[in-house]
Scaffold this active site. Structure first.
Site, PDB file in Angstrom:
ATOM      1  N   TYR A  54       8.477   2.241  20.893  1.00 35.66           N
ATOM      2  CA  TYR A  54       9.132   1.182  21.667  1.00 35.66           C
ATOM      3  C   TYR A  54      10.635   1.194  21.414  1.00 35.66           C
ATOM      4  O   TYR A  54      11.438   1.115  22.352  1.00 35.66           O
ATOM      5  CB  TYR A  54       8.526  -0.165  21.281  1.00 35.66           C
ATOM      6  CG  TYR A  54       9.120  -1.350  21.994  1.00 35.66           C
ATOM      7  CD1 TYR A  54       8.711  -1.687  23.282  1.00 35.66           C
ATOM      8  CD2 TYR A  54      10.078  -2.156  21.375  1.00 35.66           C
ATOM      9  CE1 TYR A  54       9.241  -2.788  23.936  1.00 35.66           C
ATOM     10  CE2 TYR A  54      10.612  -3.256  22.021  1.00 35.66           C
ATOM     11  CZ  TYR A  54      10.191  -3.570  23.298  1.00 35.66           C
ATOM     12  OH  TYR A  54      10.719  -4.663  23.942  1.00 35.66           O
ATOM     13  N   ASN A  55      11.020   1.304  20.142  1.00 36.04           N
ATOM     14  CA  ASN A  55      12.441   1.342  19.800  1.00 36.04           C
ATOM     15  C   ASN A  55      13.147   2.510  20.477  1.00 36.04           C
ATOM     16  O   ASN A  55      14.260   2.378  20.994  1.00 36.04           O
ATOM     17  CB  ASN A  55      12.622   1.459  18.285  1.00 36.04           C
ATOM     18  CG  ASN A  55      12.096   0.256  17.530  1.00 36.04           C
ATOM     19  OD1 ASN A  55      11.766  -0.756  18.133  1.00 36.04           O
ATOM     20  ND2 ASN A  55      12.002   0.366  16.224  1.00 36.04           N
ATOM     21  N   ALA A  56      12.498   3.666  20.467  1.00 32.74           N
ATOM     22  CA  ALA A  56      13.096   4.857  21.077  1.00 32.74           C
ATOM     23  C   ALA A  56      13.288   4.663  22.572  1.00 32.74           C
ATOM     24  O   ALA A  56      14.322   5.041  23.137  1.00 32.74           O
ATOM     25  CB  ALA A  56      12.215   6.073  20.806  1.00 32.74           C
TER      26      ALA A  56
END
EC number: 1.1.1.146
Length: 356
Positions: free
Chosen positions: A197-199
């Site tokens: 998700y962060n990526a």
């Protein structure tokens, strides 16, 4: 090392700092003037056309209500059409002039083209595109049983914003419109248990910052980076290690941990107000900005803090027993949680054991 890069290494850093020292006072003055003008002359949204993806719940739903109060024409996009219908009725009572409901999946390129085309057919133009759809997960990268769900995380969180933007650009350009994208604080904050998700959100931030340069002033872009907000994600809607999308209390507690969760309505009001004032970035809540300083100046301390909060033995044990709210440092968790999440927590922990 070649001679040119050797010389640049010697010259560029001090020269760059010197230029920054001279430019900063003037830049700060112009920014202050710009901020004052935006406060006075915000964009009037009455009669303008706004598309909102992920509008069936959470931040997207509340953004729809904020635009409705500004008497805009709305296009609500999500997969759950039955939810959109009820939101349409409330938006009308709040002041929306017209509300178009379109069932579509932003991971499908043809669906994105379709709801842009339907908007133009209905209203003839487009002023704001709000890319809000997203999906989180709560597992360590090494815990994934396979890679089957990886692509879907990128599809909904990255391509789910890029596809609508691609098809909307010509129409937005004709109206000197605006793109608002929910990039989430995880776009620049490396939250554990959310590597994919962060990526995806980091890619969103990079994409729209680059697009802003490419298109110049023809279309404005507002990048919103909200922190923990009451939504499906903070209620436990995640993609599991097996790639399934489920509502589960355990990962919600492991994921949110001791963080305070802010009200969706306040977040949406801040985003829409910032967009109408022409802000390049909208951060909510503001206290998350301190983590940006940590990221730049003391990244090791930020890493240590996250390991302590999210990866230690206490959280792992507590989450398995549904008792995270009792572990040291989070005993008062419910006191900093919105009412809707307090009610959900009470219902889940008061349910009879036979139903578990």
């Amino acid at each position: 090392m070649d001679v040119m890069n050797f010389l640049l290494n010697l010259v560029v850093p001090p020269a760059g700092l010197l230029m920054l020292a001279f430019a900063w006072p003037s830049l700060a003055f112009f920014r202050a003037c710009e901020w004052a003008l935006r406060i006075i002359y915000g964009e009037d949204m009455e009669g303008k056309v706004v598309i909102i993806t992920g509008a069936s719940s959470g931040i997207g739903e509340q953004i729809a209500y904020q635009y409705a109060k500004r008497r805009a024409n709305l296009v609500l996009v999500a997969r759950r059409e039955h939810r959109l219908r009820s939101i349409r009725e409330k938006a009308r009572t709040l002041g929306a002039k017209n509300v178009l409901v379109i069932a579509a999946d932003v991971v499908k390129e043809e669906d994105c083209k379709r709801f842009i085309d339907e908007t133009i057919n209905q209203y003839g133009h487009l002023d704001h595109l709000v890319n809000n759809a997203g999906l989180g997960h709560s597992f360590l990268f090494e815990e994934a049983s396979d890679t089957s769900g990886f692509a879907h995380m990128m599809d909904i969180n990255f391509w789910g914003s890029v596809y609508p933007t691609f098809f909307a650009l010509p129409h937005l350009r004709r109206r000197n419109g605006r793109i608002i994208v929910n990039a989430s604080v995880e776009g620049w904050l490396p939250m554990p248990r959310m590597s994919l998700y962060n990526a995806a959100k980091a890619a969103v931030v990079s994409f729209y910052e680059t697009l802003r340069i490419e298109i110049g002033g023809a279309i404005d872009i507002t990048i919103a980076t909200p922190g923990w907000i009451e939504s499906d994600m903070t209620r436990g809607r995640f993609m599991t290690e097996e790639g399934e999308v489920l509502f589960k209390e355990e990962p919600r507690e492991m994921y949110v941990g001791p963080y305070p969760v802010a009200y969706t309505e306040e977040c949406a009001r801040t985003i829409v107000s910032g967009a109408c004032k022409g802000q390049r970035y909208v951060r909510f809540p503001m206290w998350y900005n301190v983590f940006f300083l940590y990221r730049v100046f003391v990244p090791d301390l930020l890493d240590w803090t996250y390991r302590l909060l999210f990866l230690n033995h206490f959280i792992t044990t507590a989450s398995k027993d549904h008792t995270l709210h009792d572990f040291k440092g989070a005993r008062k968790k419910l006191l900093i949680t919105p009412t809707s999440l307090q009610l959900l927590h009470h219902q889940q922990h008061q349910s009879p054991k036979s139903s578990e």
